[in-house]
Design a protein around this motif. Sequence first.
Motif, PDB file in Angstrom:
ATOM      1  N   GLU A 213      33.231  -0.316  -8.348  1.00  0.00           N
ATOM      2  CA  GLU A 213      34.762  -0.316  -8.076  1.00  0.00           C
ATOM      3  C   GLU A 213      33.955   0.154  -6.364  1.00  0.00           C
ATOM      4  O   GLU A 213      34.718   0.271  -5.566  1.00  0.00           O
ATOM      5  CB  GLU A 213      34.912   0.965  -7.742  1.00  0.00           C
ATOM      6  CG  GLU A 213      35.557   0.501 -10.201  1.00  0.00           C
ATOM      7  CD  GLU A 213      36.019   1.394 -10.169  1.00  0.00           C
ATOM      8  OE1 GLU A 213      37.074   1.958 -10.125  1.00  0.00           O
ATOM      9  OE2 GLU A 213      35.967   2.037 -11.358  1.00  0.00           O
ATOM     10  N   ALA A 214      32.611   0.255  -6.058  1.00  0.00           N
ATOM     11  CA  ALA A 214      31.846   1.297  -5.605  1.00  0.00           C
ATOM     12  C   ALA A 214      30.606   0.640  -5.080  1.00  0.00           C
ATOM     13  O   ALA A 214      29.369  -0.115  -5.602  1.00  0.00           O
ATOM     14  CB  ALA A 214      31.575   2.835  -5.296  1.00  0.00           C
ATOM     15  N   LYS A 215      30.192   0.409  -3.962  1.00  0.00           N
ATOM     16  CA  LYS A 215      28.482  -0.238  -3.511  1.00  0.00           C
ATOM     17  C   LYS A 215      28.095   0.608  -2.280  1.00  0.00           C
ATOM     18  O   LYS A 215      28.392   1.056  -1.293  1.00  0.00           O
ATOM     19  CB  LYS A 215      29.078  -1.570  -3.064  1.00  0.00           C
ATOM     20  CG  LYS A 215      28.896  -1.903  -1.487  1.00  0.00           C
ATOM     21  CD  LYS A 215      29.155  -2.990  -1.332  1.00  0.00           C
ATOM     22  CE  LYS A 215      29.775  -3.330   0.131  1.00  0.00           C
ATOM     23  NZ  LYS A 215      29.832  -4.947   0.605  1.00  0.00           N
ATOM     24  N   CYS A 216      27.075   1.591  -2.432  1.00  0.00           N
ATOM     25  CA  CYS A 216      25.965   2.738  -2.228  1.00  0.00           C
ATOM     26  C   CYS A 216      25.191   1.399  -1.499  1.00  0.00           C
ATOM     27  O   CYS A 216      24.095   0.685  -1.852  1.00  0.00           O
ATOM     28  CB  CYS A 216      25.304   3.527  -3.185  1.00  0.00           C
ATOM     29  SG  CYS A 216      27.004   4.653  -3.921  1.00  0.00           S
ATOM     30  N   LEU A 217      24.910   2.097   0.305  1.00  0.00           N
ATOM     31  CA  LEU A 217      24.364   0.562   1.329  1.00  0.00           C
ATOM     32  C   LEU A 217      22.903   1.818   1.752  1.00  0.00           C
ATOM     33  O   LEU A 217      22.585   1.527   2.540  1.00  0.00           O
ATOM     34  CB  LEU A 217      25.102   0.748   1.839  1.00  0.00           C
ATOM     35  CG  LEU A 217      26.591  -0.659   1.233  1.00  0.00           C
ATOM     36  CD1 LEU A 217      27.175  -0.621   2.409  1.00  0.00           C
ATOM     37  CD2 LEU A 217      25.837  -1.673   0.362  1.00  0.00           C
ATOM     38  N   LEU A 218      23.651   2.964   1.756  1.00  0.00           N
ATOM     39  CA  LEU A 218      22.697   3.787   2.334  1.00  0.00           C
ATOM     40  C   LEU A 218      22.161   5.427   1.403  1.00  0.00           C
ATOM     41  O   LEU A 218      23.522   5.856   1.294  1.00  0.00           O
ATOM     42  CB  LEU A 218      22.788   4.291   3.544  1.00  0.00           C
ATOM     43  CG  LEU A 218      22.212   5.304   4.592  1.00  0.00           C
ATOM     44  CD1 LEU A 218      20.858   4.367   5.361  1.00  0.00           C
ATOM     45  CD2 LEU A 218      22.910   5.736   6.120  1.00  0.00           C
ATOM     46  N   VAL A 219      21.046   5.522   1.173  1.00  0.00           N
ATOM     47  CA  VAL A 219      20.960   7.246   1.459  1.00  0.00           C
ATOM     48  C   VAL A 219      20.298   8.376   2.161  1.00  0.00           C
ATOM     49  O   VAL A 219      19.771   7.371   3.184  1.00  0.00           O
ATOM     50  CB  VAL A 219      19.472   7.522  -0.346  1.00  0.00           C
ATOM     51  CG1 VAL A 219      20.835   6.598  -1.349  1.00  0.00           C
ATOM     52  CG2 VAL A 219      18.391   6.189   0.053  1.00  0.00           C
ATOM     53  N   THR A 220      19.990   9.762   1.936  1.00  0.00           N
ATOM     54  CA  THR A 220      20.156   9.839   3.512  1.00  0.00           C
ATOM     55  C   THR A 220      17.974  10.664   2.811  1.00  0.00           C
ATOM     56  O   THR A 220      17.617  11.356   3.605  1.00  0.00           O
ATOM     57  CB  THR A 220      20.928  11.876   2.759  1.00  0.00           C
ATOM     58  OG1 THR A 220      20.485  12.369   2.124  1.00  0.00           O
ATOM     59  CG2 THR A 220      21.978  11.180   3.613  1.00  0.00           C
ATOM     60  N   SER A 221      17.875  10.154   1.926  1.00  0.00           N
ATOM     61  CA  SER A 221      16.276  10.202   1.351  1.00  0.00           C
ATOM     62  C   SER A 221      15.608   9.108   2.402  1.00  0.00           C
ATOM     63  O   SER A 221      16.329   8.256   3.246  1.00  0.00           O
ATOM     64  CB  SER A 221      16.244  10.123   0.588  1.00  0.00           C
ATOM     65  OG  SER A 221      16.185   8.622  -0.161  1.00  0.00           O
ATOM     66  N   ALA A 222      14.206   9.528   2.503  1.00  0.00           N
ATOM     67  CA  ALA A 222      13.255   8.773   3.632  1.00  0.00           C
ATOM     68  C   ALA A 222      12.838   6.982   2.520  1.00  0.00           C
ATOM     69  O   ALA A 222      12.918   6.152   3.309  1.00  0.00           O
ATOM     70  CB  ALA A 222      11.791   9.220   4.197  1.00  0.00           C
ATOM     71  N   ALA A 223      13.147   7.504   1.284  1.00  0.00           N
ATOM     72  CA  ALA A 223      12.027   6.408   0.119  1.00  0.00           C
ATOM     73  C   ALA A 223      13.739   6.261  -0.134  1.00  0.00           C
ATOM     74  O   ALA A 223      14.706   6.858  -0.374  1.00  0.00           O
ATOM     75  CB  ALA A 223      11.698   7.269  -0.844  1.00  0.00           C
ATOM     76  N   ASP A 224      13.771   5.048  -0.890  1.00  0.00           N
ATOM     77  CA  ASP A 224      14.293   4.495  -1.776  1.00  0.00           C
ATOM     78  C   ASP A 224      14.417   5.251  -2.421  1.00  0.00           C
ATOM     79  O   ASP A 224      14.081   6.145  -3.543  1.00  0.00           O
ATOM     80  CB  ASP A 224      14.418   3.102  -2.248  1.00  0.00           C
ATOM     81  CG  ASP A 224      14.801   1.779  -0.665  1.00  0.00           C
ATOM     82  OD1 ASP A 224      15.026   1.914   0.251  1.00  0.00           O
ATOM     83  OD2 ASP A 224      13.862   0.594  -1.226  1.00  0.00           O
ATOM     84  N   VAL A 225      16.284   4.914  -3.383  1.00  0.00           N
ATOM     85  CA  VAL A 225      16.020   5.729  -4.894  1.00  0.00           C
ATOM     86  C   VAL A 225      16.689   4.764  -5.677  1.00  0.00           C
ATOM     87  O   VAL A 225      17.731   3.807  -5.320  1.00  0.00           O
ATOM     88  CB  VAL A 225      17.735   6.619  -4.271  1.00  0.00           C
ATOM     89  CG1 VAL A 225      17.670   6.914  -6.321  1.00  0.00           C
ATOM     90  CG2 VAL A 225      17.320   7.389  -3.230  1.00  0.00           C
ATOM     91  N   PRO A 226      16.110   4.572  -6.856  1.00  0.00           N
ATOM     92  CA  PRO A 226      15.725   3.377  -8.339  1.00  0.00           C
ATOM     93  C   PRO A 226      16.948   2.965  -8.611  1.00  0.00           C
ATOM     94  O   PRO A 226      17.870   2.138  -9.300  1.00  0.00           O
ATOM     95  CB  PRO A 226      14.826   4.214  -8.784  1.00  0.00           C
ATOM     96  CG  PRO A 226      13.756   4.955  -8.152  1.00  0.00           C
ATOM     97  CD  PRO A 226      14.899   5.809  -6.422  1.00  0.00           C
ATOM     98  N   ALA A 227      17.872   4.805  -8.580  1.00  0.00           N
ATOM     99  CA  ALA A 227      19.570   4.904  -9.132  1.00  0.00           C
ATOM    100  C   ALA A 227      20.476   3.728  -8.470  1.00  0.00           C
ATOM    101  O   ALA A 227      21.521   3.257  -9.580  1.00  0.00           O
ATOM    102  CB  ALA A 227      20.177   5.725  -8.992  1.00  0.00           C
ATOM    103  N   LEU A 228      19.995   3.574  -7.094  1.00  0.00           N
ATOM    104  CA  LEU A 228      21.130   2.828  -6.141  1.00  0.00           C
ATOM    105  C   LEU A 228      20.437   1.956  -5.196  1.00  0.00           C
ATOM    106  O   LEU A 228      19.714   1.685  -4.314  1.00  0.00           O
ATOM    107  CB  LEU A 228      21.431   3.919  -4.778  1.00  0.00           C
ATOM    108  CG  LEU A 228      22.658   5.003  -5.363  1.00  0.00           C
ATOM    109  CD1 LEU A 228      22.818   5.658  -4.245  1.00  0.00           C
ATOM    110  CD2 LEU A 228      23.535   4.054  -6.258  1.00  0.00           C
ATOM    111  N   PRO A 229      20.193   0.502  -6.427  1.00  0.00           N
ATOM    112  CA  PRO A 229      18.539  -0.731  -5.650  1.00  0.00           C
ATOM    113  C   PRO A 229      19.035  -0.904  -4.578  1.00  0.00           C
ATOM    114  O   PRO A 229      18.291  -1.891  -4.004  1.00  0.00           O
ATOM    115  CB  PRO A 229      18.629  -1.180  -6.607  1.00  0.00           C
ATOM    116  CG  PRO A 229      19.949  -1.063  -7.680  1.00  0.00           C
ATOM    117  CD  PRO A 229      19.682   0.227  -7.985  1.00  0.00           C
ATOM    118  N   ASP A 230      20.260  -1.389  -3.675  1.00  0.00           N
ATOM    119  CA  ASP A 230      21.560  -1.679  -2.886  1.00  0.00           C
ATOM    120  C   ASP A 230      21.299  -0.948  -2.094  1.00  0.00           C
ATOM    121  O   ASP A 230      21.019  -1.325  -0.459  1.00  0.00           O
ATOM    122  CB  ASP A 230      22.565  -1.777  -3.130  1.00  0.00           C
ATOM    123  CG  ASP A 230      22.674  -3.863  -4.322  1.00  0.00           C
ATOM    124  OD1 ASP A 230      21.760  -3.969  -4.286  1.00  0.00           O
ATOM    125  OD2 ASP A 230      23.600  -3.256  -4.935  1.00  0.00           O
TER     126      ASP A 230
END
Length: 316
Positions: A213-230
């Motif tokens: 229902e949702a796709k998360c495209l950006l996180v506010t951390s410098a590194a990627d977040v494993p829980a949100l691979p996209d």
Amino acid sequence: MKLKATILGMSALVALAAPALAEYPERAIELTIPAGAGGGTDTSARKLAILLEEKLGTSIAILNVGGGGGSVGASQFMQAKPDGYSLFATWNSPITTVPQVQNVAYSLDSFTPIASTSETAYTLCVKADFPAATGEEFLAELAANPGKYTYGNDGIGGTMQLAAERIFQAKEIDAIAIPFGGAGETLQNFLGNHVDIYGGSISTVLPYVETGEAKCLLVTSAADVPALPDASGLESLGLGDKETLLWRAILGPKDLDPAIVEKLAAVIDEAVNDPSYVEFLATKGEVPNVVKGDALGDRLQSEYDALAEVSKRLGL
């Protein structure tokens, strides 16, 4: 002779202090949480308190004091005695963000940093049909359409809004911030199509990412977040210096004995890295992160200064 007497006097004080510290704590500790029961900070602090009770050998009483984005609890905690029996379990916003937009009775100097406990990124998410599939495409779409898209966040001048605007200002993006009462309220308005973009904590939106229902495209951390691979971490977009995290910490009253701070920080470190707590954090999309004493104080100051600059640009 005078120097010798002074040295003897100092030795006597150390000798007196050592047994007192060895006996600490001798009674229950009160842990103030500047939020209502059931929220992310509350559940994290209560889980941690159980482990701290075992390691300190005393009971910990929880006191929830919500209101004002955490400022009510923080203001009340200022009155606590610096004896080691009053502690403050908070997330960073009441200390580094709320003072930017509210007149509060406290400042960074009103607390003694003991140790941070965990951290996680905020995230920006859209519906499945949004015309972007990566963080780079997401920012490009927003930049190409100034004023078109709305994003929900945790309130005017809240950490989520300032985190987003640090990124948007760097890319000259004009998106419309819509404030809500927290991540849960933001999510409901996002799912109900009242805002185009969800801005908030990962744990709140994660179930809807898993259902598509949702796709998360950006996180506010410098590194990627494993829980949100996209979702793209900021480093991959050349924005690593714009990182803003949601993180939690245990603070004490001003002028808390450094020896007690050191002991508490060591015990908190043990508890946070206990396998059961690490597993608990993972279910919330968080990871352990222990920063102690003066280093924690430096982190608070650095974040406060960065968010003050963003807040000023926004006219908050």
